[in-house]
Design an enzyme around this catalytic site. Sequence first.
Site, PDB file in Angstrom:
ATOM      1  N   GLU A 277       1.115  -0.718   0.040  1.00 45.03           N
ATOM      2  CA  GLU A 277      -0.179  -0.169  -0.239  1.00 45.03           C
ATOM      3  C   GLU A 277       0.297   1.491  -0.273  1.00 45.03           C
ATOM      4  O   GLU A 277       1.942   1.310   0.998  1.00 45.03           O
ATOM      5  CB  GLU A 277      -0.725   0.051   0.675  1.00 45.03           C
ATOM      6  CG  GLU A 277      -1.969   1.217   1.431  1.00 45.03           C
ATOM      7  CD  GLU A 277      -2.801   1.228   2.265  1.00 45.03           C
ATOM      8  OE1 GLU A 277      -2.466   0.526   3.541  1.00 45.03           O
ATOM      9  OE2 GLU A 277      -3.474   3.022   2.192  1.00 45.03           O
ATOM     10  N   ASN A 336      -4.872   5.104  -1.819  1.00 41.10           N
ATOM     11  CA  ASN A 336      -5.440   5.545  -1.195  1.00 41.10           C
ATOM     12  C   ASN A 336      -6.326   6.492  -2.060  1.00 41.10           C
ATOM     13  O   ASN A 336      -5.456   7.702  -2.765  1.00 41.10           O
ATOM     14  CB  ASN A 336      -5.014   6.294   0.144  1.00 41.10           C
ATOM     15  CG  ASN A 336      -4.846   5.016   1.228  1.00 41.10           C
ATOM     16  OD1 ASN A 336      -5.823   4.164   1.194  1.00 41.10           O
ATOM     17  ND2 ASN A 336      -3.794   5.418   1.341  1.00 41.10           N
ATOM     18  N   GLU A 368      -8.016   2.036  -3.549  1.00 41.19           N
ATOM     19  CA  GLU A 368      -8.183   2.009  -2.091  1.00 41.19           C
ATOM     20  C   GLU A 368      -9.414   2.863  -1.539  1.00 41.19           C
ATOM     21  O   GLU A 368      -9.227   4.568  -1.691  1.00 41.19           O
ATOM     22  CB  GLU A 368      -7.328   2.345  -1.026  1.00 41.19           C
ATOM     23  CG  GLU A 368      -6.313   1.004  -1.273  1.00 41.19           C
ATOM     24  CD  GLU A 368      -5.955   1.152   0.714  1.00 41.19           C
ATOM     25  OE1 GLU A 368      -6.336   1.258   1.534  1.00 41.19           O
ATOM     26  OE2 GLU A 368      -4.526  -0.285   0.699  1.00 41.19           O
ATOM     27  N   ASP A 399     -11.480   0.360   1.943  1.00 42.71           N
ATOM     28  CA  ASP A 399     -10.608   1.030   3.440  1.00 42.71           C
ATOM     29  C   ASP A 399     -11.637   1.375   4.079  1.00 42.71           C
ATOM     30  O   ASP A 399     -12.567   1.088   4.648  1.00 42.71           O
ATOM     31  CB  ASP A 399      -9.938   2.158   2.981  1.00 42.71           C
ATOM     32  CG  ASP A 399      -8.666   1.862   3.488  1.00 42.71           C
ATOM     33  OD1 ASP A 399      -8.252   1.327   4.166  1.00 42.71           O
ATOM     34  OD2 ASP A 399      -7.967   2.980   3.328  1.00 42.71           O
ATOM     35  N   GLU A 456      -5.955  -5.282   8.622  1.00 42.47           N
ATOM     36  CA  GLU A 456      -5.528  -4.106   8.188  1.00 42.47           C
ATOM     37  C   GLU A 456      -4.508  -3.992   9.375  1.00 42.47           C
ATOM     38  O   GLU A 456      -5.381  -4.521  11.309  1.00 42.47           O
ATOM     39  CB  GLU A 456      -6.017  -2.817   8.368  1.00 42.47           C
ATOM     40  CG  GLU A 456      -6.635  -2.685   7.156  1.00 42.47           C
ATOM     41  CD  GLU A 456      -6.802  -0.974   6.782  1.00 42.47           C
ATOM     42  OE1 GLU A 456      -6.282  -0.395   7.005  1.00 42.47           O
ATOM     43  OE2 GLU A 456      -7.863  -0.584   7.402  1.00 42.47           O
TER      44      GLU A 456
END
Length: 511
Positions: A277, A336, A368, A399, A456
């Site tokens: 990520e 993201n 995301e 997310d 996560e």
Amino acid sequence: MSGKDVVGAVLKAASGRLSGAEWLVLLPGLTLLAYWVGGEPPMIALAIGAPVLLALSSLMQRKPAQTGEQPLTGFATEPILLDRLDRILADGTLSGRTTACFVVLFDEADALLDRHGRAARDIILRQTAERLSLTTREGDIVARLQPGGFSLVLAPVLRFDLETAIQLAVRLQAAATAPLALDGLTLHPSVSVGFCLAQRSPGPTAKAMLEAALIAADEALRNGPGAIRAFLPEMTARRADRATLRTGLEQALDEGQIRPWFQPQVSTDTGEITGCEALARWHHPDRGILSPTEFLPLVEDAGLSARLGEVILFGALSALSRWDKAGFGIARVAVNFSASELRNPRLAEKLKWELDRFSLPPNRLTIEVLETVAARFDDDIILSNLAQLSALGCGIDLDDFGTGQASIANIRRFAVTRIKIDRSFVARADTDPAQKRMVAAILSMAERLGLETVAEGVETPGEHATIAQLGCTHAQGFGIARPMTVEESFGWIERHRSGLARVAQVGRVRR
Ligand code: C2E
Ligand code: CA
Ligand code: CA
């Protein structure tokens, strides 16, 4: 009390503490009182003078409203509010009364007000202003602030402390957040509230007090949605600090001070790295490494989200190319995207162009999307963008799952391929049965929907083992690796791969 005092009290009353109607009801009683205290002269003065004074004072009070109200909404404007507050503050020092100034701002005002067009924007503002005034008392004044938002100034009161102020802020929030019907849609606006009590104001003027309430509302907005903050002097320093940071932002983006760091995601089955990520970091020349929570709100405020998105995407795709060249075989990189970026109608086209530039197929990139964004069922642009990106072949990760109330229908409509179980559920999943049940429930839902999962914030071997045993397919967290620069990633990936190879070798020898 002398006759003069009685007349004086009435004069004061006429200056605005009680309404005209209230004083007319009291007038016969007061006239008798005046006769009893001072005889005929004060009684005659009161009987004749009071109605004249009341009439004059109501004319005087109405004057600013007639000249300054906005014809569209019928609510006061900022200058009127300031004028009234200045008068209250000046009077307060004489009469020992106090006041407070509140500011109500929409959370995500741009999204709420711009998405529905100009006419709808006026309806939303008007209805909210009306609802806010319904929670106020006579003499309080509600004004619209530009570009959006409202301010409320209290008519003078004897006592108004922090607790009462919070109660009023809660009432204002409840009024402003009630469902709102608009063109067949039901909107659920949310607002944050900041306020400043007269006794805590940084200066004796209306301007200083409104500014303080605005600073508090801004602070609430940053901690929202639905937050309430009282003005504190240190907020001014924090704001100045943010302003300094903001001025350097554009240059930082241009000069490469803002770059993605990478946090690996591993398969719970094989331990192999399945992706990374990209997480933004600002290498500030004076302040060191700044985290996104410190600068992302500034990026949004400065309208630089698209620019940040480009920088991070470019950094992420070039890192993927470099890992490919090193033969690491990392399947994908996840980036993201903020709600405002996802609302860009040319997003799919832009991403396709960037992928082509690096000769990477779309399935190497994962988008995301926060669950709170996916919960907005009425955002057509976001919906169509995600549909296009999914059709292109990009992965879509939901997310912070579990924090944003996305419906199952939306998970389908948003073409989600993977769910990222929020850290708040993963923490202590090995030792806390309630946490474990929550993770198990999310995993079984994902399995039924045919979705992959990432846990996560996996911090300990116990949490890692538990989520793997419950059937979660990927893990990410400090327990595996902290986010790192692309340069650092090469060493980490090498070490991780050789660690896996050693474990496999030991396994073969034992067998
Ligand atoms: P996120 O997308 O949920 O990212 C995960 C955050 O959790 C990261 O914080 C990461 O450093 C942190 N984290 C990872 N593993 C652990 C763990 O085991 N324990 C704990 N306590 N924390 C862990 P970070 O990098 O500060 O990012 C914060 C948020 O900022 C991100 O949350 C994401 O929503 C946003 N963000 C970061 N980079 C970007 C970007 O390039 N664009 C946009 N729009 N948002 C970004
Ligand atoms: Ca994320
Ligand atoms: Ca997350």
